[in-house]
Design a protein around this motif. Structure first.
Motif, PDB file in Angstrom:
ATOM      1  N   LYS A  74       0.843  -1.204   0.000  1.00 28.16           N
ATOM      2  CA  LYS A  74       0.000   0.000   0.000  1.00 28.16           C
ATOM      3  C   LYS A  74       0.873   1.247   0.000  1.00 28.16           C
ATOM      4  N   GLU A 107       2.214   1.919  -3.301  1.00 24.87           N
ATOM      5  CA  GLU A 107       1.213   2.509  -4.195  1.00 24.87           C
ATOM      6  C   GLU A 107       1.071   4.014  -3.942  1.00 24.87           C
ATOM      7  N   TYR A 108       1.063   4.387  -2.639  1.00 22.36           N
ATOM      8  CA  TYR A 108       0.932   5.808  -2.299  1.00 22.36           C
ATOM      9  C   TYR A 108       2.151   6.595  -2.793  1.00 22.36           C
ATOM     10  N   LYS A 147       3.929   5.788  -5.370  1.00 21.59           N
ATOM     11  CA  LYS A 147       3.753   5.901  -6.826  1.00 21.59           C
ATOM     12  C   LYS A 147       2.832   7.077  -7.153  1.00 21.59           C
ATOM     13  N   LEU A 148       1.766   7.209  -6.335  1.00 22.13           N
ATOM     14  CA  LEU A 148       0.810   8.309  -6.553  1.00 22.13           C
ATOM     15  C   LEU A 148       1.504   9.656  -6.404  1.00 22.13           C
ATOM     16  N   ILE A 170       4.711  10.333  -6.712  1.00 22.11           N
ATOM     17  CA  ILE A 170       5.667  10.550  -7.819  1.00 22.11           C
ATOM     18  C   ILE A 170       4.907  10.960  -9.087  1.00 22.11           C
ATOM     19  N   SER A 171       3.829  10.209  -9.398  1.00 20.97           N
ATOM     20  CA  SER A 171       3.061  10.491 -10.625  1.00 20.97           C
ATOM     21  C   SER A 171       2.489  11.900 -10.612  1.00 20.97           C
ATOM     22  N   LEU A 172       1.817  12.236  -9.499  1.00 22.02           N
ATOM     23  CA  LEU A 172       1.215  13.571  -9.420  1.00 22.02           C
ATOM     24  C   LEU A 172       2.297  14.643  -9.455  1.00 22.02           C
ATOM     25  N   VAL A 222       5.185  14.535 -11.017  1.00 27.44           N
ATOM     26  CA  VAL A 222       5.663  14.725 -12.403  1.00 27.44           C
ATOM     27  C   VAL A 222       4.603  15.425 -13.255  1.00 27.44           C
ATOM     28  N   LEU A 223       3.347  14.970 -13.124  1.00 22.49           N
ATOM     29  CA  LEU A 223       2.277  15.582 -13.933  1.00 22.49           C
ATOM     30  C   LEU A 223       2.119  17.069 -13.615  1.00 22.49           C
ATOM     31  N   PHE A 224       2.162  17.390 -12.319  1.00 25.84           N
ATOM     32  CA  PHE A 224       1.990  18.795 -11.944  1.00 25.84           C
ATOM     33  C   PHE A 224       3.220  19.635 -12.280  1.00 25.84           C
ATOM     34  N   LEU A 257       4.896  19.102 -15.036  1.00 22.11           N
ATOM     35  CA  LEU A 257       4.657  19.381 -16.464  1.00 22.11           C
ATOM     36  C   LEU A 257       3.610  20.482 -16.623  1.00 22.11           C
ATOM     37  N   LEU A 258       2.499  20.343 -15.873  1.00 23.38           N
ATOM     38  CA  LEU A 258       1.423  21.350 -15.958  1.00 23.38           C
ATOM     39  C   LEU A 258       1.919  22.712 -15.468  1.00 23.38           C
TER      40      LEU A 258
END
Lengths: 392, 178
Positions: B6, B9-10, B12-13, B15-17, B19-21, B23-24
């Motif tokens: 778990k 997974e958190y 990963k969340l 890291i993903s957010l 990177v996305l933010f 970029l944004l």
């Protein structure tokens, strides 16, 4: 007994969570609809905040579902997150009144697919990867079209370069397929599917009699932008292919025959795309078609059928029902396209009526035959899957 | 799922957010840079038919500085710097144009040559579109566009004006069936 109760309970929980998810999606949809209706009155900062929160919320919910072992629902919410991320980029572009040109849209898509590709690897999420690859396909097409936009206005646009770009991307995807296959990564299947899609797409483009003379327009000059773009993606694709093939061969997961077959196919395509230059600029309307154009067109169509058959063989070899279905779709597409082409070529009202009737009968019989053929192939593929023997 | 998985997974969340933010955020910074600048210009403009299947409802704006005199050695795709000078009504008009960047103290806007036709050329500045929502109503006749300019001449639209006043966009009343 206890086991049965557990299964039943699990099913109830699963069903309940599906209903709850649908409910939450409906609420989210309702709220977003209300926001959309009042979008004009919302300050820009708040608009961006709404987009960011929606994207983050979808991803967070997806992860939560995954942690509670609801992989499918979690996966769907990750897809929702990817779509919201793409949407956010386009809405921010709208808020800031960014240009609507091809280059501007290509830039927005680049931002979108790079982000989603990254996330798909982090979460090991095949649906997110599919979204990234679909956006990549649109991006690469738009990017090339934006480079040659002025040429399109002047009628100096070359489809030949676009087919080469698709071919190069296909080579790169083949490399990625092999890299993932050698590491037993689940994305190998997706890259294999997309490699096949690009190969079939190129062959389909080349099967049009009307497009062949336009592949290389007379007096075409490659701009530095196009050349740099082509060189960069070619280098990346070749590196990926070389690395992937060596990794797969090194782990005995790829045989020499397949490599020779793939390299041969690529070489053949390059030769074909180059040969089309011989009939560049020939007119196809007005009845007179040169023997050269006829020869190349016939050759292209025979090649198309051979590629489709090879793809079916490839699908069966890798036990992929999806690849077999894709080949069948392109086969059906080829028949319909050629039928329409013949109707145009042998015009005239009586001719049209006769060809329509004959063609219609052929299509109905052919459609029935294709469906029967498809079912047999799918059964054969599934049978091999059940036997569970390992083929690479 | 085990607690360890778990936590993974958190992570990963996050890291993903992240990177996305990132970029944004980078994208937001890029698009809003001209708005952070202190230079302003009001450009005379007229709207042309709106249409975009992908990007939504908007008007296409043509400026008085869209067509400028040809500069020697200019090619399609080149960046061009148009120096502006305010007239008596406060409208920024074409003063001169150059392929090299003028002094950063002066008022200028950066564009890209899209088309060359004899002794004139068509230039785009990236401010040729203005988006609005469905059901909008406003007059576009005699329109001016207030833009903000970054130090290197990049421009973003601030608002639409007429006679120096912001154009009021009214929207059709929303109903249950809107």
């Amino acid at each position: 007994m206890v086991e049965n109760q557990d299964v039943e309970l699990k099913q109830h929980i699963s069903f309940g969570s599906v209903v709850a998810t649908i409910g939450s999606i409906l609420i989210a949809l309702g709220i977003s609809w209300l926001i959309a209706l009042n979008w004009a009155g919302i300050p820009s900062v708040l608009k961006i905040l709404v987009l960011v929160l929606a994207t983050a919320g979808a991803y967070a919910a997806g992860v939560l579902f995954r942690t509670y072992d609801y992989e499918k629902i979690g996966g769907s919410l990750l897809v929702l997150g990817s779509l919201l991320y793409t949407l956010s980029i386009f809405l921010i572009a709208q808020i800031f009144n960014l240009a609507t040109s091809l280059q501007s849209n290509a830039f927005l898509l680049l931002l979108a697919w790079v982000g989603i590709l990254f996330v798909s690897y982090i979460f090991d999420s095949p649906p997110s990867l599919i979204i990234a690859l679909a956006e990549f396909l649109i991006w690469i097409s738009l990017q090339y079209l934006s480079f040659v936009f002025v040429g399109i206005l002047r009628g100096e646009f070359s489809i030949g370069i676009l087919t080469i770009i698709y071919l190069v991307v296909g080579v790169g995807f083949y490399g990625l397929t092999q890299i993932h296959k050698s590491r037993d990564h689940k994305f190998a299947k997706i890259y294999r599917y997309w490699t096949t899609l690009y190969i079939l797409l190129i062959t389909y483009i080349l099967s049009f009699q009307g497009l062949l003379p336009m592949l290389w327009t007379n007096g075409l000059e490659l701009t530095s932008n196009v050349l740099i773009f082509l060189v960069i993606i070619s280098i990346v694709a070749i590196i990926l292919a070389v690395i992937g093939i060596s990794m797969s061969v090194g782990k005995n997961k790829l045989n020499g025959k397949e490599v020779i077959g793939f390299v041969g196919l690529v070489f053949f395509y390059i030769l074909l795309i180059a040969l089309v230059g011989l009939i560049s600029g020939e007119g196809i309307f007005g009845g007179s078609i040169s023997s050269g154009l006829w020869a190349i067109w016939l050759f292209d169509n025979i090649l198309f059928i051979l590629v489709i058959l090879s793809v079916i063989g490839y699908g069966i070899r890798y036990k992929s029902v999806k690849i077999v279905n894709l080949a069948i779709i392109f086969f059906g597409l080829d028949i319909i396209t050629r039928y329409i082409g013949f109707v145009f070529d042998f015009g005239g009202q009586i001719g049209f009526a006769v060809i329509s009737i004959i063609g219609g009968v052929f299509l109905i019989v052919g459609g029935w035959g294709i469906e029967k053929w498809r079912k047999r192939l799918v059964e054969k593929t599934e049978e091999k899957t059940k036997q569970n023997y390992s083929i690479y | 799922m085990k607690q360890k998985s778990k936590n993974k997974e958190y992570l990963k969340l996050v890291i993903s957010l992240g990177v996305l933010f990132l970029l944004l955020g980078g994208f937001l910074l890029y698009v809003s840079t001209p708005l952070l600048g202190t230079k302003k210009a009001v450009l005379a403009a007229q709207s042309v038919d709106p249409f975009s299947l992908v990007r939504g409802q908007h008007i296409i704006i043509r400026y008085n500085i869209t067509s400028i005199p040809f500069i020697k050695d200019a090619k399609v795709g080149d960046s061009v710097y148009v120096s502006l000078a305010d007239d008596a009504n406060g409208i920024s008009r074409y003063k001169s144009a150059s392929l090299s960047e003028p002094s950063r103290d002066s008022l200028f806007i950066r564009g890209q040559i899209k088309y060359i036709d004899g002794d004139s050329m068509i230039v785009e500045y990236g401010i040729e579109q203005y988006f609005f929502e469905r059901g909008a109503r406003f007059k576009t006749k005699g329109m001016e566009v207030k833009v903000k300019l970054s130090d290197d001449g990049g421009a973003r639209i601030v608002e639409l004006l007429r006679d120096g006043e912001p154009i009021k966009i009214t929207y059709k009343n929303k109903t249950l069936t809107s």
